[in-house]
Design a protein around this motif. Structure first.
Motif, short mmCIF file in Angstrom:
data_model
loop_
_atom_site.label_atom_id
_atom_site.label_comp_id
_atom_site.label_asym_id
_atom_site.label_seq_id
_atom_site.Cartn_x
_atom_site.Cartn_y
_atom_site.Cartn_z
N TYR A 1 -12.24 6.33 1.26
CA TYR A 1 -10.91 5.74 1.16
C TYR A 1 -10.36 5.91 -0.26
CZ TYR A 1 -13.27 3.32 4.99
OH TYR A 1 -14.03 3.03 6.10
N HIS A 2 -9.21 6.52 -0.36
CA HIS A 2 -8.49 6.64 -1.64
C HIS A 2 -7.18 5.85 -1.55
CE1 HIS A 2 -10.56 9.69 -4.02
NE2 HIS A 2 -10.66 10.48 -2.97
N ALA A 3 -6.70 5.39 -2.70
CA ALA A 3 -5.34 4.86 -2.82
C ALA A 3 -4.64 5.60 -3.95
CB ALA A 3 -5.36 3.37 -3.12
N PHE A 4 -3.42 6.06 -3.69
CA PHE A 4 -2.61 6.78 -4.68
C PHE A 4 -1.20 6.19 -4.71
CE2 PHE A 4 -5.63 9.89 -3.04
CZ PHE A 4 -6.12 10.50 -4.18
N ALA A 5 -0.59 6.26 -5.87
CA ALA A 5 0.84 5.93 -6.02
C ALA A 5 1.56 7.18 -6.50
CB ALA A 5 1.03 4.79 -7.01
N VAL A 6 2.64 7.53 -5.86
CA VAL A 6 3.48 8.66 -6.27
C VAL A 6 4.68 8.10 -7.03
CG1 VAL A 6 4.88 10.60 -5.50
CG2 VAL A 6 2.73 10.06 -4.33
N LEU A 7 4.83 8.55 -8.27
CA LEU A 7 5.85 7.99 -9.16
C LEU A 7 6.88 9.06 -9.51
CD1 LEU A 7 3.41 6.22 -11.65
CD2 LEU A 7 4.35 5.32 -9.52
N PHE B 1 -13.48 -2.74 5.80
CA PHE B 1 -13.93 -1.58 5.04
C PHE B 1 -12.90 -1.10 4.01
CE2 PHE B 1 -16.61 -1.20 8.86
CZ PHE B 1 -17.85 -1.09 8.25
N SER B 2 -11.62 -1.05 4.38
CA SER B 2 -10.64 -0.40 3.50
C SER B 2 -9.57 -1.34 2.96
CB SER B 2 -9.97 0.76 4.23
OG SER B 2 -9.15 0.29 5.29
N GLY B 3 -9.67 -2.64 3.27
CA GLY B 3 -8.63 -3.56 2.83
C GLY B 3 -8.45 -3.63 1.33
N ASN B 4 -9.56 -3.55 0.59
CA ASN B 4 -9.47 -3.62 -0.87
C ASN B 4 -8.74 -2.41 -1.43
OD1 ASN B 4 -10.05 -4.51 -3.57
ND2 ASN B 4 -11.70 -3.01 -3.64
N PRO C 1 -5.32 3.96 2.95
CA PRO C 1 -6.23 4.13 4.09
C PRO C 1 -5.81 3.30 5.30
CG PRO C 1 -7.22 2.70 2.44
CD PRO C 1 -5.95 3.21 1.84
N HIS C 2 -6.44 3.60 6.45
CA HIS C 2 -6.06 2.89 7.67
C HIS C 2 -7.28 2.46 8.49
CE1 HIS C 2 -5.64 7.31 8.99
NE2 HIS C 2 -6.77 6.88 9.54
N ALA C 3 -8.42 2.27 7.85
CA ALA C 3 -9.60 1.79 8.57
C ALA C 3 -9.50 0.29 8.79
CB ALA C 3 -10.86 2.13 7.77
#
Length: 473
Positions: free
Chosen positions: A286-292, A63-66, A57-59
């Protein structure tokens, strides 16, 4: 101006930190401490040696640091990238293509300067005119700048960046952008895709919309991703301005992944209502993903036979009071770090079985060690004696990396092993256990939960579930 041998040298161009004191603090010490505090929340999270890309995320950091930290913490501690590609949406200018920043030599943040790979940026522009440089797309844009302090604190040395803003309704142009970037999706580089998700629905609606969108991203299927975005837009959810502001950057990444050599791992979801508990009427997701990169792991017959010999030698040496022998001149596969189980059978009946899941020790060492444990330290059996050694059959199961699942729909009986974890308790069944019993997959998982993990028949329903495959020989 600098001079060298009478020639005038151009001063390096530095893009200022336009978002300091807006999306993050402009004080260097406070910024470093804030980013470090977010990363520390995920210090025990898994890191991925096969990491190809992140969706972050880029807020504002409050808000989105975690969520951002959950993504950046997956980067291995000792990694050294050649460059980082930053892809994000345009919040201010319509481009009908992609703008790659070739004007600046550095991006500035309160933590210092980050070098721009101007040569690669210029090469993209010269190769396909779908890329250009449009200053107004970068001057006020925050989506890439806010990623830099995390890179500065997470990486020992930040490599040059390639800053790209994407804005077009032409799918063919998006495909061209992906085709140009695909050759750079290698182990040398990291791609960081900047995107928030749902904008401005209620808290409850955001959770539902973002869950659908997140599953589409996890699928790695660009057609499904687009279909879900369209479905969300038609759903009638009030105040839903977008399902993903960085949809074009995400779509570009998914197009780059269409050869099927990648898995998408969801890391964390929150929305602004989880931070500001007083306002659930208009939130941002806010989502976080890792592409493996998928692990293409295979053993040839010679390597399988070598592991069998290592296992038998380890047991024999233990009976003789010898230490595990060092192995030399082994293939890269046998030196690869992965998990393995060793099972011993005598006249068709189990005589011992011990394994290791961690991907922290070379395969040949794990097989040697687990062979000894199976022979002499399985508490269910008496230690193997020298007299019965000739009657022992050795079966080795080399494990592929584990993958977390959200429901039993993702579990395939006979193909997958199951690993269940709840608190400090855990248990597993290898895939081949299904060949020995006549259970449904619900019974398979329930037996594992009760008999192996000790959390009760239905304990798996509130536990973490992981699947893996096994190369058995």
């Amino acid at each position: 101006m600098n001079t060298f041998n009478g020639n005038v040298a151009k001063e390096p161009m530095v893009r200022p930190a336009t978002q300091a004191n807006r999306f993050y603090t402009g004080d260097a010490r406070e910024l470093g401490e804030e980013v470090d505090s977010f990363l520390a929340l995920h210090a025990k999270d898994r890191q991925y040696a096969d990491l190809a890309a992140l969706i972050v995320p880029h807020a504002g950091y409050y808000f989105s640091g975690n969520v951002a930290a959950a993504a950046y913490q997956t980067i291995p501690d000792d990694v050294q990238y050649k460059r980082v590609f930053l892809l994000g949406p345009s919040h201010h200018e319509w481009l009908d293509g992609a703008s790659v920043n070739t004007e600046y030599n550095y991006y500035s943040t309160p933590l210092g300067h980050v070098k721009v790979d101007v040569e690669t940026a210029q090469k993209l522009i010269e190769t396909d005119h779908v890329f250009s440089y449009q200053p107004k797309a970068h001057d006020r844009e925050h989506c890439l700048e806010v990623q830099l302090p995390f890179l500065q604190r997470r990486l020992k040395e930040v490599p040059p960046i390639v800053p790209i803003i994407i804005s077009t309704n032409d799918f063919r142009k998006l495909q061209r952008i992906a085709n140009m970037l695909k050759p750079y999706l290698t182990e040398d580089n990291l791609f960081v895709i900047s995107s928030d998700f749902s904008h401005y629905p209620t808290y409850e609606d955001a959770c539902e919309v973002d869950a659908r969108t997140g599953k589409a991203v996890e699928s790695g299927d660009v057609a499904r991703f687009i279909a879900v975005l369209e479905e969300n837009a038609r759903s009638g959810v009030r105040n839903l301005a977008t399902s993903a502001c960085g949809e074009l950057a995400i779509g570009t990444l998914l197009l780059m992944m269409q050869d099927g050599g990648y898995d998408v791992k969801h890391l964390l979801y929150q929305n602004s209502g989880d931070i500001d508990h007083h306002d659930h009427s208009r939130v941002v997701g806010y989502h976080a993903f890792a592409v493996l990169r998928k692990s293409e792991f295979a053993l040839n017959e010679e390597e399988k036979q070598m592991l069998k010999e290592i296992a038998l030698t380890s047991i024999r040496d233990s009976l003789d009071g010898k230490r595990i022998a060092e192995q030399t001149s082994l293939s890269a596969t046998l030196n690869r770090k992965c998990g393995a189980f060793v099972s011993l059978h005598k006249q068709g009946r189990l005589r011992g079985c011990i394994g290791h899941f961690g991907e922290d020790v070379p395969l040949h060492e794990i097989v040697a060690e687990m062979s000894r444990f199976a022979a002499f330290e399985d508490p269910r059996f008496m230690p193997v004696t020298r007299d019965e050694l000739d009657d022992i059959d050795i079966e080795i199961s080399v494990l592929t990396p584990m993958r977390r699942i959200e429901s039993l729909d993702e579990f395939e009986l006979h193909r997958h092993g199951i690993y269940i974890r709840k608190g400090f308790r855990s248990g597993t069944f290898l895939p081949q256990v299904a060949d020995e019993v006549n259970w449904t997959k619900e019974e398979f998982v329930s037996h594992c939960a009760r008999d192996k993990a000790g959390i009760g028949w239905d304990g798996w329903k509130s536990a973490e579930l992981y699947v893996y495959e096994a190369i058995v020989f």
